[in-house]
Design an enzyme around this catalytic site. Sequence first.
Site, mmCIF file in Angstrom:
data_model
loop_
_atom_site.group_PDB
_atom_site.id
_atom_site.type_symbol
_atom_site.label_atom_id
_atom_site.label_comp_id
_atom_site.label_asym_id
_atom_site.label_seq_id
_atom_site.Cartn_x
_atom_site.Cartn_y
_atom_site.Cartn_z
ATOM 1 N N ARG A 1 -6.438 -0.390 -8.474
ATOM 2 C CA ARG A 1 -6.675 -1.352 -7.388
ATOM 3 C C ARG A 1 -7.791 -0.806 -6.510
ATOM 4 N NH1 ARG A 1 -2.366 -4.683 -5.996
ATOM 5 N NH2 ARG A 1 -3.936 -5.839 -4.802
ATOM 6 N N CYS B 1 2.450 -11.619 4.504
ATOM 7 C CA CYS B 1 2.566 -10.816 3.294
ATOM 8 C C CYS B 1 3.861 -9.989 3.313
ATOM 9 C CB CYS B 1 1.326 -9.944 3.088
ATOM 10 S SG CYS B 1 1.169 -9.346 1.381
ATOM 11 N N ASP C 1 -3.833 -2.717 4.342
ATOM 12 C CA ASP C 1 -4.196 -2.052 3.096
ATOM 13 C C ASP C 1 -5.247 -0.988 3.352
ATOM 14 O OD1 ASP C 1 -2.978 -3.363 0.464
ATOM 15 O OD2 ASP C 1 -3.190 -4.927 1.973
ATOM 16 N N ALA D 1 0.810 -1.223 0.000
ATOM 17 C CA ALA D 1 0.000 0.000 0.000
ATOM 18 C C ALA D 1 0.838 1.266 0.000
ATOM 19 C CB ALA D 1 -0.943 -0.008 1.203
ATOM 20 N N LYS E 1 -3.806 5.212 5.370
ATOM 21 C CA LYS E 1 -4.466 3.950 5.071
ATOM 22 C C LYS E 1 -5.831 3.841 5.765
ATOM 23 C CE LYS E 1 -0.221 1.359 4.192
ATOM 24 N NZ LYS E 1 0.694 0.312 4.690
#
Length: 304
Positions: A64, A126, A195, A23, A231
């Site tokens: 996205r 991740c 994200d 992100a 975010k």
Amino acid sequence: MEREIDVIKETFEKIKNMEIRGAGRIGRAAANALKTYALKIQDLNDEEFKIRMKKAGELLVSARPTAVSLPNAVKFVLKGLEDENPKIGVVKRAEEFINSSLKAIENIGKFGANRIRDGDTILTHCNSEAAISVIKTAYDEGKEIKVFCTETRPRNQGYITAKTLYDYGIDTTLIVDSAVRYFIREIDIVVVGADAITANGCLVNKIGTSQIALVANESRVPFLTAAETYKFHPKTIVGELIEIEERDPSEVVVFEGKYKGIKIRNPAFDVTPSKYIDAIITEVGLIPPQGAWYIIEKYFGWLK
């Protein structure tokens, strides 16, 4: 003038195809593309400049749908169009976003490292710049730590994290996603990225995050998420839902004759309820999930 927009189209494709991932990196890439494009079309009059910049921003945002850093970055940069000199304003705000984003990662590392104890084994999922900053900062402070990284199927971003941490000198173990519950007894704390953060403190992050949070909660292991303030999703405060992106099934399995007719679903993200999150690490300090509302009000001015 068509050639000038190539930088926007190129960045759009790289974000969409996940050549640019994470992100924070996505937000900075969008800001940098808008800056470059703005510099290329300086010869336009102000009205035409604004039209072109807004269209460029719309294209980037469509790359996205889930990572809120992308629309927040674009919105921040294009706010410069309201300046007396919009051409200077956009470039200035793009540079400001990029610099503040990088500084945020550094500050998150410092705040988050305070929650890491000497001897801790950390689980991460991740590939998150913010989460990695927390881990690296704890290591730089001289703490003896170990890290377990999940593969993070189907794009295997965990391999990037594992190599990054190993190359930094940290004791690192790579595990398959489904082994989290097996190894959770060896874990002292979970630190993941984000994200998006919703107004009620829920975490939108890479698929599989919610399962890790559930296992951590069951095992009384603290679960923390590292998230820059950009975010936090401002529109969730008025009830808007975050769209969860579903990606091409070919990321899961290469289609061959033997798989014909089998349905394949490939959501890229899931939502972790706030009750499973112990704290959100931001560049302004650690906050409880219930504090997300305050961040959105303070930094996005939704209630002013």
